[in-house]
Design a protein around this motif. Structure first.
Motif, mmCIF file in Angstrom:
data_model
loop_
_atom_site.group_PDB
_atom_site.id
_atom_site.type_symbol
_atom_site.label_atom_id
_atom_site.label_comp_id
_atom_site.label_asym_id
_atom_site.label_seq_id
_atom_site.Cartn_x
_atom_site.Cartn_y
_atom_site.Cartn_z
ATOM 1 N N UNK A 65 0.798 -1.216 0.000
ATOM 2 C CA UNK A 65 0.000 0.000 0.000
ATOM 3 C C UNK A 65 0.833 1.270 0.000
ATOM 4 N N UNK A 66 2.093 1.181 0.457
ATOM 5 C CA UNK A 66 2.992 2.342 0.348
ATOM 6 C C UNK A 66 3.466 2.442 -1.099
ATOM 7 N N UNK A 67 3.763 3.670 -1.541
ATOM 8 C CA UNK A 67 4.221 3.825 -2.927
ATOM 9 C C UNK A 67 5.710 3.516 -3.074
ATOM 10 N N UNK A 68 6.440 3.556 -1.987
ATOM 11 C CA UNK A 68 7.872 3.209 -2.018
ATOM 12 C C UNK A 68 8.245 2.469 -0.730
ATOM 13 N N UNK A 69 9.451 1.886 -0.740
ATOM 14 C CA UNK A 69 9.996 1.330 0.496
ATOM 15 C C UNK A 69 10.411 2.503 1.374
ATOM 16 N N UNK A 70 9.766 2.632 2.548
ATOM 17 C CA UNK A 70 10.068 3.803 3.381
ATOM 18 C C UNK A 70 10.086 3.489 4.879
ATOM 19 N N UNK A 71 10.033 2.209 5.220
ATOM 20 C CA UNK A 71 9.959 1.887 6.637
ATOM 21 C C UNK A 71 11.333 1.533 7.184
ATOM 22 N N UNK A 72 11.774 2.331 8.162
ATOM 23 C CA UNK A 72 13.019 2.030 8.864
ATOM 24 C C UNK A 72 12.744 0.830 9.761
ATOM 25 N N UNK B 100 5.933 -14.855 13.488
ATOM 26 C CA UNK B 100 7.069 -14.410 12.685
ATOM 27 C C UNK B 100 6.665 -14.239 11.216
ATOM 28 N N UNK B 101 5.525 -14.801 10.835
ATOM 29 C CA UNK B 101 5.117 -14.766 9.424
ATOM 30 C C UNK B 101 5.064 -13.352 8.837
ATOM 31 N N UNK B 102 4.485 -12.356 9.560
ATOM 32 C CA UNK B 102 4.379 -11.025 8.947
ATOM 33 C C UNK B 102 5.732 -10.464 8.486
ATOM 34 N N UNK B 103 6.755 -10.696 9.280
ATOM 35 C CA UNK B 103 8.087 -10.183 8.928
ATOM 36 C C UNK B 103 8.576 -10.847 7.633
ATOM 37 N N UNK B 104 8.281 -12.117 7.481
ATOM 38 C CA UNK B 104 8.711 -12.846 6.280
ATOM 39 C C UNK B 104 7.887 -12.396 5.074
ATOM 40 N N UNK B 105 6.583 -12.355 5.272
ATOM 41 C CA UNK B 105 5.686 -12.038 4.158
ATOM 42 C C UNK B 105 5.995 -10.653 3.596
ATOM 43 N N UNK B 106 6.116 -9.656 4.484
ATOM 44 C CA UNK B 106 6.307 -8.293 3.991
ATOM 45 C C UNK B 106 7.674 -8.113 3.329
ATOM 46 N N UNK B 107 8.614 -9.003 3.627
ATOM 47 C CA UNK B 107 9.921 -8.931 2.958
ATOM 48 C C UNK B 107 9.894 -9.621 1.606
ATOM 49 N N UNK B 108 8.856 -10.371 1.352
ATOM 50 C CA UNK B 108 8.808 -11.236 0.173
ATOM 51 C C UNK B 108 7.820 -10.729 -0.886
ATOM 52 N N UNK B 109 6.832 -9.909 -0.458
ATOM 53 C CA UNK B 109 5.869 -9.422 -1.463
ATOM 54 C C UNK B 109 6.607 -8.553 -2.479
ATOM 55 N N UNK B 110 6.212 -8.690 -3.742
ATOM 56 C CA UNK B 110 6.920 -7.990 -4.822
ATOM 57 C C UNK B 110 8.079 -8.813 -5.362
ATOM 58 N N UNK C 162 -3.420 -8.661 -5.741
ATOM 59 C CA UNK C 162 -2.148 -7.939 -5.762
ATOM 60 C C UNK C 162 -1.419 -8.192 -4.447
ATOM 61 N N UNK C 163 -0.304 -8.908 -4.503
ATOM 62 C CA UNK C 163 0.427 -9.248 -3.275
ATOM 63 C C UNK C 163 1.001 -8.022 -2.577
ATOM 64 N N UNK C 164 1.157 -6.904 -3.323
ATOM 65 C CA UNK C 164 1.688 -5.682 -2.705
ATOM 66 C C UNK C 164 0.578 -4.675 -2.412
ATOM 67 N N UNK C 165 -0.664 -5.119 -2.471
ATOM 68 C CA UNK C 165 -1.783 -4.242 -2.137
ATOM 69 C C UNK C 165 -1.863 -3.998 -0.634
ATOM 70 N N UNK C 166 -2.790 -3.125 -0.243
ATOM 71 C CA UNK C 166 -2.878 -2.826 1.188
ATOM 72 C C UNK C 166 -3.490 -4.008 1.951
ATOM 73 N N UNK C 167 -3.496 -3.879 3.255
ATOM 74 C CA UNK C 167 -3.885 -5.003 4.095
ATOM 75 C C UNK C 167 -5.318 -5.462 3.858
ATOM 76 N N UNK D 18 -1.300 -5.769 -11.278
ATOM 77 C CA UNK D 18 -0.463 -4.579 -11.090
ATOM 78 C C UNK D 18 0.302 -4.610 -9.773
ATOM 79 N N UNK D 19 0.732 -5.781 -9.359
ATOM 80 C CA UNK D 19 1.568 -5.851 -8.161
ATOM 81 C C UNK D 19 2.880 -5.131 -8.426
ATOM 82 N N UNK D 20 3.423 -4.553 -7.363
ATOM 83 C CA UNK D 20 4.718 -3.889 -7.468
ATOM 84 C C UNK D 20 5.798 -4.948 -7.710
ATOM 85 N N UNK D 21 6.704 -4.689 -8.664
ATOM 86 C CA UNK D 21 7.867 -5.560 -8.879
ATOM 87 C C UNK D 21 9.096 -4.681 -8.713
#
Lengths: 493, 493
Positions: B151-158, B296-306, B321-326, B406-409
């Motif tokens: 759902x974010x337009x770019x990678x922006x999470x520290x 632990x799944x969320x950490x893995x999933x969010x690193x793998x979408x796209x 869309x795997x990179x869509x919002x929640x 239109x998933x983010x790649x």
């Protein structure tokens, strides 16, 4: 510090809320002289819900006082179309339409999008037909037209050829008066008085002149049995509605009477009543920018969907299922950014009650044209696209199937040709689906999710019956039915 | 009867609510001996919002008491991923990613679907970077990973290569303690005490043993300056969440700690605070039925979408869309009626923090396979369809464009081949977007839509910041930032 119960704590709060300082002390001490007025059942609001509550409470033997904050009785019930969703009615039978309570229930759940409180919808669906028959036989109001409303699976609304919801208000008022209900207008609910967690009275503002919140004077009314809140929704309270849905600011008009500001709902909040789904606020897709308020357009539009078609005048194209529910249509019109144009030809316009068509032509909401081309010229619709759209719609009518948006096409829908009529449409804020959380007995839930003893609510002030999207004429069943339930249960205490 | 003001009336109510009978009278008389405890600022809740409020209130010179109802400090902040949306961060610069507060703001509005209170979102977006820098420089927590969230337009999470949100809780607690904040766990807010419409104290239950509502004993705490409610959401309160959204009954688990039951929010309701958008409750699309809670799944999933792709195991097809919002993803998974299977190959799995992958393999959430075919066999996915889906996804990667959803790649997304990993996914109730209505100063609005003097709120207990859908890691900015604002403003009274 003793281990006080939540309910008892809320009780004390109510006492505090309803009166300050010395008065509170006097009340807390239970001095009879602090009451200005006494009744068995107090009903707040004089729309269908309030009037039905008063009638049933009176029929159950209670002394009933009904208060209305506005100068005239009827609330939004005066303005609405007045149809009653009645599966299995005499009108449906005469038209050969099969229907059932279950089918209405399924339509409500589908339209409500998962937010419907199923136990409340079940009560409405199961009692829709008896409610219609009660109005017809006990109140004595006759219905002479069967209407289809978008989102319903069949035509099931008992309606009038002439007139609107106002013609049910008058006989309800007369019935209530004939039974001995005391009715006071210009009397606003200020606050609810609790004692040990039970409703025992209310602070009323008599001589209230809307919208002056300080007009009139405060009096204390003792309620021996129960209080029924039937104060309606908050479509006209711009601050409140835009707090819940920031899109619905002052730029959008409302179909409602000006007093639909949610006062009674807020009074209930102040004694710990829980509200739900307040951000589900319905826009009516059938209002016209060419007349104020609710107007005559809705009656025309709902008689024409499934016969005529609607276009975006900038493109000449259809853009939504004209027989879809209110949200589907309103959202689609708002998305285009400008009013839509509904078009129907002479052969299909007969479904509009003649008085409505006449009124629409008089006030300029309906425009008449000699041809489809003339309609396009007037509204500055790209003509080629418009004529193509007309051709496609007529082909859909011939095939009895709309390949573009799956709009409903009726058995008697005719091809649109010859003389045409148009209505411009732009949505207005129409109905607040959210409100007080109630049980199937119309009891209002408190902050602890248990009923607040002595407090009932019915009609638009409640939430959960309709979920995300209310279907046309189902709220009238809701108001009549839950009003009756609330009145009976308030009187039984 | 005098013409009492609404605010004053609510004030009296608060006194009533917080204490019954004789105690109320003693309080109303203002007897000092009725207070068991005194502080300048009282903070309820020990997650990010509460800890930040306590720190800032203390820095502004107030005597601060922070109470936490559970035995351990940290609330849901202990469980969350812990990333911070920070447009323009050092991590983004190092990765060559352009971003801005405006871009975050636009993403929030898009995701919030029209229900966002824009003035609150503006505060979050404009202060996201400074909030990140405050955490990094003042609290001293370092971030070593830049993460993308759907759902974010770019990678922006520290974010962190190792660990989760818990590693920010500890230094916040230490900072608060070092500044002289008094912290009491097992102390629950029971009720808020008002005097003349202003918060002057609270009834607390000390020695509380969750979930026994009658455990411990009640004490009265005087609050000289302000009360900050940072008690979190209500994802674990099945009765409350299903009142607002009947779909979210006990059949759905929650990622939250068991104490996320909305007590503090309900205490605020009882003094007339207004809540909004309570029916917008987020399901996390990245939880696995093969482990409990957040896991632990969320950490893995969010690193793998796209990078990888997700299929419905019954069809072998991608379905969202795997990179869509929640919401987009959760709704799509729930609609299939069974867990989805996320698939990623060896070459793309390097984006998962190694500790997370290792933990997932250990607890069985992640399965490893020698080939795509073996993965399909294990999950009983129709093999032909699955291999076709894999081929299409790899073609999309080559084209850097997903024609289906239109998933983010990403620039560094590689074709999926060779060894594979899978994770089964089924949503859990994760976050309640709705809650108390606040101003940009974190003041809580009362029933009259004006701030209740002395009452502030921050974090998940509030509504309106995120609208319909909250974006990943934006709530952490929200909690940290509005916690700080609330603490400062409470101390300034």
């Amino acid at each position: 510090m003793t281990n006080i119960s939540r309910r008892r704590a809320i009780g004390m709060a109510g006492a505090g809320l309803a009166a300050a300082g010395a008065v509170q002390t006097a009340f807390a001490a239970g001095k009879a002289e602090t009451w200005d007025l006494t009744c068995g059942v107090l009903v707040v609001g004089s729309g269908y819900a309030g009037l039905c509550a008063a009638i049933e409470a009176r029929n159950a033997g209670a002394e009933v006082l009904l208060v209305e904050k506005m100068a005239i009785l009827g609330g939004n019930s005066l303005l609405c179309g007045g149809g009653i969703a009645a599966p299995g009615s005499d009108l449906q039978k005469a038209a050969g339409i099969k229907d059932s309570a279950d089918q209405l229930y399924r339509d409500m759940l589908k339209s409500g999008g998962g937010l419907v409180h199923e136990e409340l919808a079940r009560v409405v669906a199961d009692n829709a037909l008896p409610t219609y028959e009660w109005v017809r036989d006990y109140i004595g109001v006759k219905f002479d037209r069967l209407a289809f409303h978008g989102g319903h699976s069949v035509a099931r609304s008992a309606a009038y050829m002439k007139g609107n919801g106002a013609q049910l208000v008058k006989p309800l008022v007369e019935k209530a008066k004939s039974l001995g209900v005391t009715i006071r207008s210009r009397t606003r609910l200020e606050d609810i008085i609790l004692e040990n967690g039970r409703v025992v009275g209310a602070v009323l503002r008599e001589g209230f002149k809307f919208p002056d919140e300080k007009s009139g004077r405060l009096i204390r009314c003792r309620v021996k049995k129960g209080l029924v809140l039937a104060g309606g929704g908050f479509s006209q309270n711009v601050a409140l509605r835009s707090l819940h849905d920031p899109r619905l600011g002052a730029q959008l008009e409302s179909t409602n009477q000006p007093g639909a500001t949610g006062d009674a709902l807020m009074a209930a909040q102040r004694i710990g009543a829980v509200d739900i789904q307040m951000d589900w606020i319905q826009l009516g897709p059938w209002t016209s920018p060419d007349e104020p308020g609710f107007g005559v357009a809705p009656k025309i539009v709902e008689a024409v969907v499934g016969y005529g078609f609607m276009v975006d005048p900038e493109t000449g194209l259809r853009f939504v299922n004209e027989t879809g529910n209110r949200k589907v249509r309103s959202d689609a019109i708002v998305k285009t950014g400008h009013p839509a144009v509904l078009c129907v030809s002479q052969d299909n316009v007969g479904h509009v009650p003649p008085f409505a068509l006449e009124k629409g032509l008089q006030n300029g909401v309906v425009k008449a044209f000699d041809s489809a081309e003339a309609l396009a010229d007037f509204h500055k619709i790209p003509k080629d696209a418009f004529m193509k759209t007309l051709g496609e719609w007529n082909a859909a009518i011939e095939a009895k199937k709309d390949p573009k948006f799956s709009a409903k096409i009726f058995d008697d829908t005719k091809k649109n040709a010859g003389k045409f009529y148009s209505v411009r449409l732009w949505p207005r804020v129409h109905y607040t689906m959210g409100g007080l959380a109630i049980t199937p007995k119309a009891e209002v839930l408190g902050n602890d999710l248990k009923p607040i003893p002595g407090l009932f609510a019915a009609g638009e002030i409640c939430g959960g019956v309709h979920g995300m999207v209310r279907l046309g004429t189902v709220s009238i069943v809701d108001c009549l039915l839950f009003g009756r339930i609330a009145g009976r249960n308030a009187a039984a205490l």
